[in-house]
Design a protein around this motif. Structure first.
Motif, mmCIF file in Angstrom:
data_model
loop_
_atom_site.group_PDB
_atom_site.id
_atom_site.type_symbol
_atom_site.label_atom_id
_atom_site.label_comp_id
_atom_site.label_asym_id
_atom_site.label_seq_id
_atom_site.Cartn_x
_atom_site.Cartn_y
_atom_site.Cartn_z
ATOM 1 N N SER A 103 0.811 -1.225 0.000
ATOM 2 C CA SER A 103 0.000 0.000 0.000
ATOM 3 C C SER A 103 0.847 1.279 0.000
ATOM 4 N N ASP A 104 2.104 1.177 -0.396
ATOM 5 C CA ASP A 104 2.975 2.346 -0.437
ATOM 6 C C ASP A 104 2.463 3.300 -1.529
ATOM 7 N N PRO A 105 1.978 4.491 -1.165
ATOM 8 C CA PRO A 105 1.417 5.407 -2.167
ATOM 9 C C PRO A 105 2.454 5.897 -3.173
ATOM 10 N N ASN A 106 3.717 5.981 -2.762
ATOM 11 C CA ASN A 106 4.763 6.413 -3.687
ATOM 12 C C ASN A 106 4.973 5.398 -4.803
ATOM 13 N N LEU A 107 4.874 4.107 -4.446
ATOM 14 C CA LEU A 107 5.049 3.062 -5.457
ATOM 15 C C LEU A 107 3.859 3.015 -6.410
ATOM 16 N N ALA A 108 2.675 3.332 -5.911
ATOM 17 C CA ALA A 108 1.481 3.323 -6.761
ATOM 18 C C ALA A 108 1.593 4.351 -7.882
ATOM 19 N N LYS A 109 2.303 5.424 -7.653
ATOM 20 C CA LYS A 109 2.411 6.511 -8.630
ATOM 21 C C LYS A 109 3.308 6.179 -9.812
ATOM 22 N N ILE A 110 4.109 5.139 -9.710
ATOM 23 C CA ILE A 110 5.109 4.883 -10.758
ATOM 24 C C ILE A 110 4.658 3.867 -11.801
ATOM 25 N N LYS A 111 3.451 3.346 -11.672
ATOM 26 C CA LYS A 111 3.006 2.276 -12.574
ATOM 27 C C LYS A 111 2.995 2.685 -14.044
ATOM 28 N N ALA A 112 2.803 3.966 -14.327
ATOM 29 C CA ALA A 112 2.732 4.425 -15.716
ATOM 30 C C ALA A 112 4.104 4.655 -16.338
ATOM 31 N N LEU A 113 5.156 4.605 -15.536
ATOM 32 C CA LEU A 113 6.496 4.848 -16.060
ATOM 33 C C LEU A 113 6.997 3.665 -16.884
ATOM 34 N N GLY A 114 7.888 3.944 -17.827
ATOM 35 C CA GLY A 114 8.551 2.879 -18.567
ATOM 36 C C GLY A 114 9.447 2.076 -17.634
ATOM 37 N N TRP A 115 9.889 0.894 -18.103
ATOM 38 C CA TRP A 115 10.624 -0.022 -17.233
ATOM 39 C C TRP A 115 11.864 0.617 -16.630
ATOM 40 N N SER A 116 12.695 1.255 -17.440
ATOM 41 C CA SER A 116 13.936 1.833 -16.939
ATOM 42 C C SER A 116 13.661 2.944 -15.924
ATOM 43 N N ALA A 117 12.747 3.834 -16.247
ATOM 44 C CA ALA A 117 12.396 4.919 -15.322
ATOM 45 C C ALA A 117 11.777 4.354 -14.049
ATOM 46 N N ARG A 118 10.982 3.289 -14.193
ATOM 47 C CA ARG A 118 10.314 2.700 -13.033
ATOM 48 C C ARG A 118 11.314 2.096 -12.051
ATOM 49 N N ILE A 119 12.282 1.322 -12.549
ATOM 50 C CA ILE A 119 13.209 0.680 -11.607
ATOM 51 C C ILE A 119 14.132 1.698 -10.946
ATOM 52 N N ASN A 120 14.443 2.773 -11.647
ATOM 53 C CA ASN A 120 15.227 3.837 -11.030
ATOM 54 C C ASN A 120 14.438 4.549 -9.943
ATOM 55 N N GLU A 121 13.163 4.784 -10.185
ATOM 56 C CA GLU A 121 12.331 5.447 -9.188
ATOM 57 C C GLU A 121 12.059 4.530 -8.001
ATOM 58 N N ILE A 122 11.878 3.230 -8.250
ATOM 59 C CA ILE A 122 11.719 2.272 -7.145
ATOM 60 C C ILE A 122 12.948 2.310 -6.246
ATOM 61 N N ASP A 123 14.123 2.297 -6.856
ATOM 62 C CA ASP A 123 15.358 2.344 -6.074
ATOM 63 C C ASP A 123 15.411 3.615 -5.225
ATOM 64 N N ARG A 124 15.073 4.755 -5.807
ATOM 65 C CA ARG A 124 15.105 6.027 -5.076
ATOM 66 C C ARG A 124 14.160 5.993 -3.879
ATOM 67 N N ILE A 125 12.958 5.478 -4.087
ATOM 68 C CA ILE A 125 11.959 5.398 -3.017
ATOM 69 C C ILE A 125 12.417 4.439 -1.919
ATOM 70 N N GLU A 126 12.900 3.265 -2.333
ATOM 71 C CA GLU A 126 13.281 2.236 -1.360
ATOM 72 C C GLU A 126 14.449 2.672 -0.480
ATOM 73 N N ARG A 127 15.422 3.359 -1.040
ATOM 74 C CA ARG A 127 16.605 3.751 -0.274
ATOM 75 C C ARG A 127 16.304 4.784 0.813
ATOM 76 N N GLN A 128 15.134 5.374 0.769
ATOM 77 C CA GLN A 128 14.728 6.311 1.823
ATOM 78 C C GLN A 128 14.159 5.584 3.040
ATOM 79 N N LYS A 129 13.891 4.285 2.892
ATOM 80 C CA LYS A 129 13.297 3.495 3.969
ATOM 81 C C LYS A 129 14.390 2.841 4.808
ATOM 82 N N PRO A 130 14.101 2.578 6.077
ATOM 83 C CA PRO A 130 15.054 1.814 6.897
ATOM 84 C C PRO A 130 14.880 0.310 6.638
ATOM 85 N N TYR A 131 15.946 -0.451 6.847
ATOM 86 C CA TYR A 131 15.816 -1.904 6.847
ATOM 87 C C TYR A 131 15.117 -2.300 8.150
#
Length: 200
Positions: A99-127
């Motif tokens: 239910s991460d709202p940031n991830l929901a916003k990237i579904k329309a992006l192309g594959w390359s842009a999407r995986i880069n944006e996923i990485d950016r979003i994920e790295r802001q989270k703690p393990y």
């Protein structure tokens, strides 16, 4: 299982052979929260060691096909072993309830842009809200070549036995467990067969 780790982050145990390559160490590892299991895409330990001499990527341990464990980097130092981009833990493990709202916003992006944006979003989270990254994980390499774009050589029984021993020792030393251990392709964009035969 108790192991001794010296002031330089090197294990002192009869089962671990020290073959440190400072050139693959890149700054301080502030804490160990997870472990990533890899395969080398090389036929021998020596060929991997030769590659390490040029610097860049590497891991903290290498397990040869006969089960011999080498420590190749300090447990106090960061190695580049995870890869440049990480996947979304939420999307990979619980896609139906992610239910991460940031991830929901990237579904329309192309594959390359999407995986880069996923990485950016994920790295802001703690393990453990995200997968491990170089700054909070140890890497273990298993000697083994890739066969094609979907598979690697099978991991040997000796390698698996040594992997289990090493993981148990590291779990005890860093208060982590099997839930904090990942095959490389599970967390990054790699050959899906890498470490598929690893068992712990």
């Amino acid at each position: 299982m108790t192991i001794s780790i010296d002031f330089e982050g090197m294990i002192k145990h009869v089962h671990v052979f020290l073959r440190r390559f400072r050139v693959i160490e890149h700054g301080t590892l502030d804490g160990v929260k997870a472990i990533v299991v890899h395969q080398t895409d090389s036929p021998t330990a020596e060929s991997t060691f030769n590659a390490y001499l040029s610097g860049g990527n590497g891991a903290h341990f290498l397990i040869d096909k006969d089960g011999r464990i080498y420590q190749t980097a300090s447990l106090l130092k960061r190695c580049y072993h995870v890869g440049r981009l990480i996947k979304s833990r939420c999307l990979e493990l619980t896609p139906n309830s992610c239910s991460d709202p940031n991830l929901a916003k990237i579904k329309a992006l192309g594959w390359s842009a999407r995986i880069n944006e996923i990485d950016r979003i994920e790295r802001q989270k703690p393990y453990p809200d995200r997968f491990p990254v170089n700054s909070d994980s140890l890497g273990i390499e298993l000697v083994g070549r890739h066969i094609d774009d979907k598979s690697f050589e099978m991991v040997t029984s000796a390698q698996n036995a040594s992997l289990r021993w090493l993981l148990d020792a590291l779990y005890d030393s860093f208060s982590i467990g099997a839930d904090d251990t990942f095959r490389h392709p599970a967390i990054s964009y790699k050959n899906p067969g890498e470490a598929a035969g690893a068992r712990w």
